[in-house]
Write an enzyme that holds these catalytic residues in place. Sequence first.
Site, PDB file in Angstrom:
ATOM      1  N   HIS A 122      -2.534   7.739   6.579  1.00 42.22           N
ATOM      2  CA  HIS A 122      -1.529   8.610   5.941  1.00 42.22           C
ATOM      3  C   HIS A 122      -2.182   9.882   5.403  1.00 42.22           C
ATOM      4  O   HIS A 122      -1.643  10.974   5.545  1.00 42.22           O
ATOM      5  CB  HIS A 122      -0.845   7.889   4.767  1.00 42.22           C
ATOM      6  N   GLY A 131       0.849  -1.196   0.000  1.00 43.49           N
ATOM      7  CA  GLY A 131       0.000   0.000   0.000  1.00 43.49           C
ATOM      8  C   GLY A 131       0.874   1.231   0.000  1.00 43.49           C
ATOM      9  O   GLY A 131       1.993   1.201   0.524  1.00 43.49           O
ATOM     10  N   HIS A 188      -4.631   1.789   7.315  1.00 44.08           N
ATOM     11  CA  HIS A 188      -3.252   2.295   7.406  1.00 44.08           C
ATOM     12  C   HIS A 188      -3.028   3.412   6.370  1.00 44.08           C
ATOM     13  O   HIS A 188      -2.500   4.477   6.696  1.00 44.08           O
ATOM     14  CB  HIS A 188      -2.274   1.132   7.173  1.00 44.08           C
ATOM     15  N   GLU A 189      -3.453   3.160   5.128  1.00 47.33           N
ATOM     16  CA  GLU A 189      -3.253   4.159   4.066  1.00 47.33           C
ATOM     17  C   GLU A 189      -4.140   5.382   4.288  1.00 47.33           C
ATOM     18  O   GLU A 189      -3.718   6.518   4.065  1.00 47.33           O
ATOM     19  CB  GLU A 189      -3.516   3.553   2.684  1.00 47.33           C
ATOM     20  N   CYS A 216       5.695  -0.046   7.526  1.00 45.95           N
ATOM     21  CA  CYS A 216       5.347   1.102   6.688  1.00 45.95           C
ATOM     22  C   CYS A 216       6.585   1.494   5.894  1.00 45.95           C
ATOM     23  O   CYS A 216       7.680   1.552   6.455  1.00 45.95           O
ATOM     24  CB  CYS A 216       4.914   2.264   7.586  1.00 45.95           C
ATOM     25  N   LEU A 217       6.423   1.777   4.605  1.00 44.80           N
ATOM     26  CA  LEU A 217       7.580   2.145   3.774  1.00 44.80           C
ATOM     27  C   LEU A 217       8.221   3.452   4.239  1.00 44.80           C
ATOM     28  O   LEU A 217       9.392   3.692   3.972  1.00 44.80           O
ATOM     29  CB  LEU A 217       7.165   2.248   2.304  1.00 44.80           C
TER      30      LEU A 217
HETATM   31 ZN    ZN Z   1       2.554   3.513   5.773  1.00 46.62          ZN
END
Ligand code: ZN
Length: 180
Positions: A142, A46, A138-139, A96-97
């Site tokens: 953001h 994601g 989660h997204e 998370c990236l």
């Molecule tokens: Zn993330």
Amino acid sequence: MAIIPITIYGDKILREKTKKVKQVDDEVIQNIRDMFETMRAAHGIGLAANQVGLNKSIFVIDLTPVEGYEESSPLVMINPVITAESDDSVIYEEGCLSLPNLRADVERAEAIEIKYLDTDEKEQIIEADDWMARVILHEYDHLIGKMIPDRVAQDIKKRLKGELTDIMNRNMDVDYPITD
Ligand code: ZN
């Protein structure tokens, strides 16, 4: 298409509430293509627009690397709104990236309903549960400027402090492009 450096915890844009997309024009379609390419190159499932430096209310999801979701279709959600959340919640470890190598237990609703625009500017409403619900939440976080450390228990947050400082200082190993 382009792989874009991913913003990292501490970058201001990750704390801003993203702006609604007014029109799904060629630029937005190109943004979405770049987001998919960037996410896949980083082996993510994601990615939100502010993770590639764009203040736009868009995220992309591709759960096909996850067991049980191999046949799922990639999703693009524009201007999403969570319209319902189950009372039942579940705790699972997330990454998370924008927080390279960090893992933490996060409690989230088990099931949700979400409304969004697709790339044809058509309004969609879907129900999701299990990993799809988790990744969407989660997204979505953001897009409202929230990240994993805002969603964990106090004791976990304390434990993460050193790791978060290292991340902000780029004092970590990461195998995909990130912002300076
Ligand atoms: Zn993330």
